[in-house]
Design a protein around this motif. Structure first.
Motif, PDB file in Angstrom:
ATOM      1  N   ARG A 138       0.803  -1.217   0.000  1.00 57.42           N
ATOM      2  CA  ARG A 138       0.000   0.000   0.000  1.00 57.42           C
ATOM      3  C   ARG A 138       0.841   1.275   0.000  1.00 57.42           C
ATOM      4  NH1 ARG A 138      -1.918   3.462  -1.090  1.00 57.42           N
ATOM      5  NH2 ARG A 138      -3.841   4.551  -0.640  1.00 57.42           N
ATOM      6  N   CYS A 139       1.874   1.320   0.870  1.00 63.68           N
ATOM      7  CA  CYS A 139       2.669   2.556   0.963  1.00 63.68           C
ATOM      8  C   CYS A 139       4.088   2.388   0.430  1.00 63.68           C
ATOM      9  CB  CYS A 139       2.706   3.068   2.400  1.00 63.68           C
ATOM     10  SG  CYS A 139       3.628   2.015   3.542  1.00 63.68           S
ATOM     11  N   ARG A 140       4.470   1.168   0.046  1.00 58.17           N
ATOM     12  CA  ARG A 140       5.753   0.863  -0.581  1.00 58.17           C
ATOM     13  C   ARG A 140       6.928   0.913   0.391  1.00 58.17           C
ATOM     14  NH1 ARG A 140       5.925   5.665  -4.015  1.00 58.17           N
ATOM     15  NH2 ARG A 140       4.757   6.434  -2.229  1.00 58.17           N
ATOM     16  N   LEU A 141       6.663   0.982   1.671  1.00 57.24           N
ATOM     17  CA  LEU A 141       7.713   0.985   2.686  1.00 57.24           C
ATOM     18  C   LEU A 141       7.812  -0.390   3.334  1.00 57.24           C
ATOM     19  CD1 LEU A 141       6.738   4.401   4.286  1.00 57.24           C
ATOM     20  CD2 LEU A 141       8.828   3.956   2.989  1.00 57.24           C
ATOM     21  N   VAL A 142       8.940  -0.642   4.010  1.00 53.47           N
ATOM     22  CA  VAL A 142       9.049  -1.910   4.732  1.00 53.47           C
ATOM     23  C   VAL A 142       7.994  -1.918   5.843  1.00 53.47           C
ATOM     24  CG1 VAL A 142      11.471  -2.236   4.181  1.00 53.47           C
ATOM     25  CG2 VAL A 142      10.849  -0.959   6.237  1.00 53.47           C
ATOM     26  N   PRO A 143       7.466  -3.087   6.205  1.00 54.26           N
ATOM     27  CA  PRO A 143       6.366  -3.138   7.183  1.00 54.26           C
ATOM     28  C   PRO A 143       6.664  -2.416   8.495  1.00 54.26           C
ATOM     29  CG  PRO A 143       6.593  -5.250   6.083  1.00 54.26           C
ATOM     30  CD  PRO A 143       7.748  -4.408   5.614  1.00 54.26           C
ATOM     31  N   SER A 144       7.910  -2.462   8.957  1.00 54.36           N
ATOM     32  CA  SER A 144       8.238  -1.804  10.221  1.00 54.36           C
ATOM     33  C   SER A 144       8.116  -0.285  10.140  1.00 54.36           C
ATOM     34  CB  SER A 144       9.664  -2.177  10.643  1.00 54.36           C
ATOM     35  OG  SER A 144      10.595  -1.780   9.638  1.00 54.36           O
ATOM     36  N   HIS A 145       8.125   0.259   8.934  1.00 54.97           N
ATOM     37  CA  HIS A 145       8.052   1.708   8.739  1.00 54.97           C
ATOM     38  C   HIS A 145       6.793   2.113   7.960  1.00 54.97           C
ATOM     39  CE1 HIS A 145      12.181   1.171   9.958  1.00 54.97           C
ATOM     40  NE2 HIS A 145      12.392   2.474   9.980  1.00 54.97           N
ATOM     41  N   CYS A 146       5.842   1.203   7.878  1.00 50.50           N
ATOM     42  CA  CYS A 146       4.594   1.442   7.151  1.00 50.50           C
ATOM     43  C   CYS A 146       3.899   2.703   7.662  1.00 50.50           C
ATOM     44  CB  CYS A 146       3.676   0.235   7.305  1.00 50.50           C
ATOM     45  SG  CYS A 146       2.028   0.453   6.609  1.00 50.50           S
ATOM     46  N   MET A 147       3.356   3.508   6.728  1.00 50.79           N
ATOM     47  CA  MET A 147       2.667   4.742   7.119  1.00 50.79           C
ATOM     48  C   MET A 147       1.226   4.783   6.598  1.00 50.79           C
ATOM     49  SD  MET A 147       4.695   7.464   4.670  1.00 50.79           S
ATOM     50  CE  MET A 147       3.405   8.724   4.658  1.00 50.79           C
ATOM     51  N   CYS A 148       0.670   3.600   6.326  1.00 51.02           N
ATOM     52  CA  CYS A 148      -0.697   3.554   5.802  1.00 51.02           C
ATOM     53  C   CYS A 148      -1.703   4.200   6.746  1.00 51.02           C
ATOM     54  CB  CYS A 148      -1.096   2.104   5.530  1.00 51.02           C
ATOM     55  SG  CYS A 148      -0.231   1.347   4.135  1.00 51.02           S
ATOM     56  N   ALA A 149      -1.479   4.058   8.053  1.00 48.11           N
ATOM     57  CA  ALA A 149      -2.416   4.619   9.026  1.00 48.11           C
ATOM     58  C   ALA A 149      -2.414   6.137   9.022  1.00 48.11           C
ATOM     59  CB  ALA A 149      -2.081   4.106  10.422  1.00 48.11           C
ATOM     60  N   LEU A 150      -1.413   6.745   8.388  1.00 49.30           N
ATOM     61  CA  LEU A 150      -1.293   8.206   8.374  1.00 49.30           C
ATOM     62  C   LEU A 150      -1.902   8.837   7.136  1.00 49.30           C
ATOM     63  CD1 LEU A 150       2.429   8.493   9.545  1.00 49.30           C
ATOM     64  CD2 LEU A 150       0.368   8.588  10.956  1.00 49.30           C
ATOM     65  N   ARG A 151      -2.423   8.027   6.234  1.00 50.55           N
ATOM     66  CA  ARG A 151      -2.953   8.577   4.978  1.00 50.55           C
ATOM     67  C   ARG A 151      -4.041   9.610   5.263  1.00 50.55           C
ATOM     68  NH1 ARG A 151      -5.959   5.270   0.038  1.00 50.55           N
ATOM     69  NH2 ARG A 151      -6.421   7.120  -1.238  1.00 50.55           N
ATOM     70  N   PRO A 152      -3.856  10.848   4.816  1.00 46.99           N
ATOM     71  CA  PRO A 152      -4.846  11.901   5.096  1.00 46.99           C
ATOM     72  C   PRO A 152      -6.000  11.881   4.097  1.00 46.99           C
ATOM     73  CG  PRO A 152      -2.971  12.830   3.956  1.00 46.99           C
ATOM     74  CD  PRO A 152      -2.670  11.362   4.126  1.00 46.99           C
ATOM     75  N   SER A 153      -7.064  12.514   4.481  1.00 43.44           N
ATOM     76  CA  SER A 153      -8.226  12.648   3.594  1.00 43.44           C
ATOM     77  C   SER A 153      -8.643  14.111   3.587  1.00 43.44           C
ATOM     78  CB  SER A 153      -9.382  11.772   4.088  1.00 43.44           C
ATOM     79  OG  SER A 153     -10.531  11.960   3.297  1.00 43.44           O
ATOM     80  N   VAL A 154      -8.440  14.776   2.453  1.00 43.16           N
ATOM     81  CA  VAL A 154      -8.748  16.201   2.337  1.00 43.16           C
ATOM     82  C   VAL A 154      -9.622  16.417   1.098  1.00 43.16           C
ATOM     83  CG1 VAL A 154      -7.805  18.525   2.183  1.00 43.16           C
ATOM     84  CG2 VAL A 154      -6.505  16.739   3.351  1.00 43.16           C
ATOM     85  N   PRO A 155     -10.809  16.955   1.248  1.00 39.75           N
ATOM     86  CA  PRO A 155     -11.630  17.226   0.062  1.00 39.75           C
ATOM     87  C   PRO A 155     -11.016  18.328  -0.781  1.00 39.75           C
ATOM     88  CG  PRO A 155     -12.649  18.187   2.016  1.00 39.75           C
ATOM     89  CD  PRO A 155     -11.476  17.386   2.493  1.00 39.75           C
TER      90      PRO A 155
END
Length: 252
Positions: A33-50
């Motif tokens: 999803r974020c292309r980072l190694v799992p230990s550094h995954c940042m998927c939970a930080l994905r923002p949502s801005v209209p």
């Protein structure tokens, strides 16, 4: 749901005859999803801005495969992001349809020195006209490639020849750290998108994309150097604040 760049990446991988090897990057398992190694995954930080604006990415052949590609970040933040692979001999019919959409006002974002003067603009149409009628929404066409590739794409894309060329005049230098450039005035794709959002008056989206790039850069470099993520540094705090502001806009 996968966004446009993720879908384009999957299609490009399906056509590959051999694995894509990352030059100078870390060769470990990555989050799809974020292309980072799992230990550094940042998927939970994905923002949502209209956003009112849309972004159209014309991507050079292997750009969707590069883990350091920042067009991916744009697609995370701007819901109306479209992505197309570029070739000199073929143009995707869906791209032609998008550029001819009567509700949008497309701009090719490129330095004005490479275009005829009559095509060059430095601003975008306001969200409404003097009589109060809604204007067409801006659609920013970004050439996502190395500088030499982008110049070729600009010259050899007939579908773009009739569009105005939005020439940006940034006051700051690029902060991008994941790839080298010979010129300090070259910006990565997500920085260009943030400048476009500023011109469109979408300040929260602009600032969110800037903060998101800073956080992504931190995660990427920490993973490369096998160091832990600082989840409470200034960049992470700023992104959380802006994500909250974006959520508030979505409820308005």
């Amino acid at each position: 749901m996968p966004h446009a760049v993720s879908i384009l990446r999957a299609a490009r991988l399906a056509r590959s005859t051999k694995p894509f090897l990352v030059r100078g990057g870390f060769k470990r398992e990555r989050c799809a999803r974020c292309r980072l190694v799992p230990s550094h995954c940042m998927c939970a930080l994905r923002p949502s801005v209209p956003t009112r604006s849309g972004v159209c990415l014309l991507m050079a052949d292997i750009e969707p495969l590069k883990p350091s590609n920042t067009g991916w970040l744009i697609a995370d933040v701007v819901a109306d992001t479209f992505a197309f692979g570029w070739t000199r001999t073929e143009t995707d019919p869906a791209l032609l349809a998008l550029l001819s959409d009567p509700t949008s006002r497309p701009y090719v974002v490129f330095p004005g020195e490479y275009a005829a003067p009559e095509r060059v603009v430095h601003s975008v149409q306001p969200a409404s006209s003097p009589d109060g009628a809604a204007a067409k929404r801006p659609l920013f066409v970004l050439l996502d490639a190395t500088w030499s590739e982008a110049r070729k794409m600009f010259r050899k894309s007939p579908c773009l020849n009739h569009l105005p060329v939005l020439s940006l005049q940034p006051q700051q230098m690029s902060q991008y750290k994941l790839r080298r450039s010979r010129r300090d005035d070259h910006f990565c794709t997500s920085e260009v998108a943030a400048l476009c959002l500023n011109l469109a008056g979408e300040r929260v989206a602009e600032q969110t994309l800037e903060a998101y790039l800073e956080v992504f850069t931190h995660h990427y470099l920490q993973a490369r150097n096998q160091l832990p993520v600082d989840w409470d540094d200034a960049a992470h705090r700023r992104l959380r604040e802006l994500s909250l502001a974006g959520s508030t806009l979505g409820l308005a």
